[in-house]
Design a protein around this motif. Structure first.
Motif, PDB file in Angstrom:
ATOM      1  N   UNK A   1       0.828  -1.252   0.017  1.00 56.66           N
ATOM      2  CA  UNK A   1       0.035   0.016  -0.121  1.00 56.66           C
ATOM      3  C   UNK A   1       0.854   1.174   0.011  1.00 56.66           C
ATOM      4  N   UNK A   2       2.203   1.030  -0.390  1.00 53.52           N
ATOM      5  CA  UNK A   2       3.001   2.250  -0.186  1.00 53.52           C
ATOM      6  C   UNK A   2       2.706   3.339  -1.704  1.00 53.52           C
ATOM      7  N   UNK A   3       2.070   2.791  -2.545  1.00 51.77           N
ATOM      8  CA  UNK A   3       1.870   3.616  -3.668  1.00 51.77           C
ATOM      9  C   UNK A   3       2.611   3.328  -4.809  1.00 51.77           C
ATOM     10  N   UNK A   4       3.330   2.144  -5.062  1.00 50.81           N
ATOM     11  CA  UNK A   4       3.789   1.740  -6.316  1.00 50.81           C
ATOM     12  C   UNK A   4       2.906   1.572  -7.351  1.00 50.81           C
ATOM     13  N   UNK A   5       1.715   1.031  -7.286  1.00 51.02           N
ATOM     14  CA  UNK A   5       0.673   0.796  -8.306  1.00 51.02           C
ATOM     15  C   UNK A   5       0.271   2.161  -8.943  1.00 51.02           C
ATOM     16  N   UNK A   6       0.218   2.953  -7.629  1.00 52.00           N
ATOM     17  CA  UNK A   6      -0.459   4.494  -8.315  1.00 52.00           C
ATOM     18  C   UNK A   6       0.459   5.206  -8.975  1.00 52.00           C
ATOM     19  N   UNK A   7       1.880   5.023  -8.739  1.00 55.64           N
ATOM     20  CA  UNK A   7       2.668   5.891  -9.756  1.00 55.64           C
ATOM     21  C   UNK A   7       2.957   5.095 -11.204  1.00 55.64           C
ATOM     22  N   UNK A   8       3.046   3.765 -10.879  1.00 60.36           N
ATOM     23  CA  UNK A   8       3.100   2.952 -12.242  1.00 60.36           C
ATOM     24  C   UNK A   8       1.954   3.334 -13.062  1.00 60.36           C
ATOM     25  N   UNK A   9       0.863   3.451 -12.570  1.00 57.30           N
ATOM     26  CA  UNK A   9      -0.406   3.674 -13.382  1.00 57.30           C
ATOM     27  C   UNK A   9      -0.398   5.032 -13.922  1.00 57.30           C
ATOM     28  N   UNK A  10       0.226   6.144 -13.395  1.00 54.32           N
ATOM     29  CA  UNK A  10       0.452   7.419 -13.989  1.00 54.32           C
ATOM     30  C   UNK A  10       1.473   7.697 -15.047  1.00 54.32           C
ATOM     31  N   UNK A  11       2.285   6.778 -14.785  1.00 57.58           N
ATOM     32  CA  UNK A  11       3.723   6.768 -15.748  1.00 57.58           C
ATOM     33  C   UNK A  11       2.951   6.167 -17.065  1.00 57.58           C
ATOM     34  N   UNK A  12       2.337   4.966 -16.919  1.00 55.07           N
ATOM     35  CA  UNK A  12       2.071   4.316 -18.281  1.00 55.07           C
ATOM     36  C   UNK A  12       0.775   4.823 -18.915  1.00 55.07           C
ATOM     37  N   UNK A  13      -0.012   5.604 -18.102  1.00 57.38           N
ATOM     38  CA  UNK A  13      -1.399   6.207 -18.310  1.00 57.38           C
ATOM     39  C   UNK A  13      -1.540   6.586 -20.125  1.00 57.38           C
ATOM     40  N   UNK A  14      -0.343   7.106 -20.610  1.00 58.75           N
ATOM     41  CA  UNK A  14      -0.556   7.849 -21.979  1.00 58.75           C
ATOM     42  C   UNK A  14       0.476   7.464 -22.761  1.00 58.75           C
ATOM     43  N   UNK A  15       1.295   6.213 -22.341  1.00 55.91           N
ATOM     44  CA  UNK A  15       2.161   5.681 -23.094  1.00 55.91           C
ATOM     45  C   UNK A  15       1.924   4.562 -24.040  1.00 55.91           C
ATOM     46  N   UNK A  16       2.678   3.830 -25.173  1.00 60.97           N
ATOM     47  CA  UNK A  16       2.374   3.025 -25.865  1.00 60.97           C
ATOM     48  C   UNK A  16       2.809   1.467 -25.158  1.00 60.97           C
ATOM     49  N   UNK A  17       1.807   0.950 -24.711  1.00 62.32           N
ATOM     50  CA  UNK A  17       2.190  -0.540 -24.253  1.00 62.32           C
ATOM     51  C   UNK A  17       3.057  -1.410 -24.929  1.00 62.32           C
ATOM     52  N   UNK A  18       3.252  -1.303 -26.117  1.00 60.87           N
ATOM     53  CA  UNK A  18       4.181  -1.950 -26.904  1.00 60.87           C
ATOM     54  C   UNK A  18       5.847  -1.419 -26.599  1.00 60.87           C
ATOM     55  N   UNK A  19       5.825  -0.385 -26.044  1.00 62.24           N
ATOM     56  CA  UNK A  19       7.136   0.076 -25.696  1.00 62.24           C
ATOM     57  C   UNK A  19       7.242   0.159 -24.232  1.00 62.24           C
ATOM     58  N   UNK A  20       6.232   0.438 -23.558  1.00 63.27           N
ATOM     59  CA  UNK A  20       6.489   0.675 -21.966  1.00 63.27           C
ATOM     60  C   UNK A  20       5.494  -0.331 -21.372  1.00 63.27           C
ATOM     61  N   UNK A  21       6.232  -1.431 -20.761  1.00 59.41           N
ATOM     62  CA  UNK A  21       5.249  -2.497 -20.147  1.00 59.41           C
ATOM     63  C   UNK A  21       5.603  -2.645 -18.730  1.00 59.41           C
ATOM     64  N   UNK A  22       4.624  -3.118 -17.830  1.00 59.72           N
ATOM     65  CA  UNK A  22       4.576  -3.355 -16.599  1.00 59.72           C
ATOM     66  C   UNK A  22       4.801  -4.851 -16.501  1.00 59.72           C
TER      67      UNK A  22
END
Length: 306
Positions: free
Chosen positions: A90-111
């Motif tokens: 619950x430290x916020x890892x998922x929240x920042x990852x969501x904001x990083x990837x939100x507008x990026x191409x999932x073929x280039x940036x993946x989680x």
């Protein structure tokens, strides 16, 4: 009466993006059931005033536009980037990852968020199951938890022996040096929250049916073993904070500031530059006078309930 000054297209775009993002945020807030008055009181007492909503989203969208430039540069240059996100539950890892990837191409940036290892994976070299997920040229990989599971949850919960943990501490610095020597940019973030903040976030998840899925039995055990996790974190920093891949700690009690600070820092770690793109022109549609569109049966359509 003088006419108001005409808005620049860029400002129109920014206002539209802000409105869209605010709508999404309101949607999330409306979906959450009302918290008990006691939880609301605890939340107010634990959190000093944070950024104004509009200021937060303006900065977030500005940073996300820079992330798009970073993505273009990585694809253009063939760079390889790995970003590790670690920290307590619950430290916020998922929240920042969501904001990083939100507008990026999932073929280039993946989680990458791997489940618990299978029986077969448990017999492999420890790092083996992570290696297939490393980036090729022109890719960015975000690890939502990583090989540091071994010095964290596996150690604290007894899934790894002391000998296995010691072997990990001996191996991981050289493993990461190998990654860096191979041309991978490796950035490691640890999201840090206080004991009281984690307890509050867990309580909010317990009382919110839409967030209860985020709580696992392992998460609940992390409350019992808070001090064990603290010792594991301190040992991890002491043994794996190497010049080639240092740790960066993100204070996470304030979610909004944590997200902005982390994204801003990540951008500062990569010497990206704007990439020139060919001008895109929309071609005219070809009309065939002899073509007649077929009428499709109504049962193929999704019902218009709204």
């Amino acid at each position: 009466m003088a006419k108001p000054p005409k808005k620049e297209p860029a400002l129109d775009w920014l206002e539209a993006e802000l409105a869209d993002t605010l709508d999404e945020d309101y949607e999330l807030e409306m979906s959450e059931p009302a918290l008990s008055m006691e939880l609301r009181r605890l939340y107010r007492e634990a959190h000093p005033p944070t950024l104004e909503r509009k200021d937060y989203f303006e900065q977030l969208i500005r940073l996300q536009s820079e992330l798009i430039k970073l993505q273009d540069w990585v694809q253009h240059t063939g760079e390889k980037i790995v970003v590790i996100f670690e920290g307590r539950d619950s430290a916020g890892k998922g929240g920042v990852i969501k904001r990083i990837t939100q507008r990026l191409n999932p073929r280039i940036v993946r989680t990458v968020a791997l489940p618990a290892p299978s029986d077969r994976e448990k017999t492999q070299w420890y790092f083996q199951r992570y290696v297939p997920h490393l980036p090729a040229a022109g890719e960015i990989v975000l690890f939502d938890r990583s090989w540091y599971n071994r010095s964290g949850v596996e150690r604290v919960m007894g899934f790894a022996s002391e000998d296995e943990v010691e072997q990990f501490f001996n191996d991981v610095p050289e493993f990461e040096r190998m990654l860096v020597r191979s041309g991978i940019r490796l950035v490691k973030y640890w999201f840090s929250i206080t004991d009281a903040e984690q307890q509050l976030r867990f309580l909010m998840r317990i009382h919110d049916p839409m967030k209860q899925w985020k709580l696992s039995p392992m998460d609940l055990q992390s409350r019992v073993r808070w001090e064990d996790y603290t010792k594991a974190k301190e040992d991890t920093f002491a043994r794996t904070n190497i010049p080639e891949a240092p740790w960066y700690i993100v204070p996470g009690n304030d979610k909004k500031r944590a997200r902005l600070n982390c994204i801003d820092h990540l951008l500062s770690m990569v010497p990206y530059e704007p990439v020139e793109h060919e001008e895109v022109n929309l071609p005219d549609r070809v009309h065939n006078e002899e073509y007649e569109r077929a009428v499709l049966p109504p049962e193929l359509y999704v019902p218009s309930k709204y």
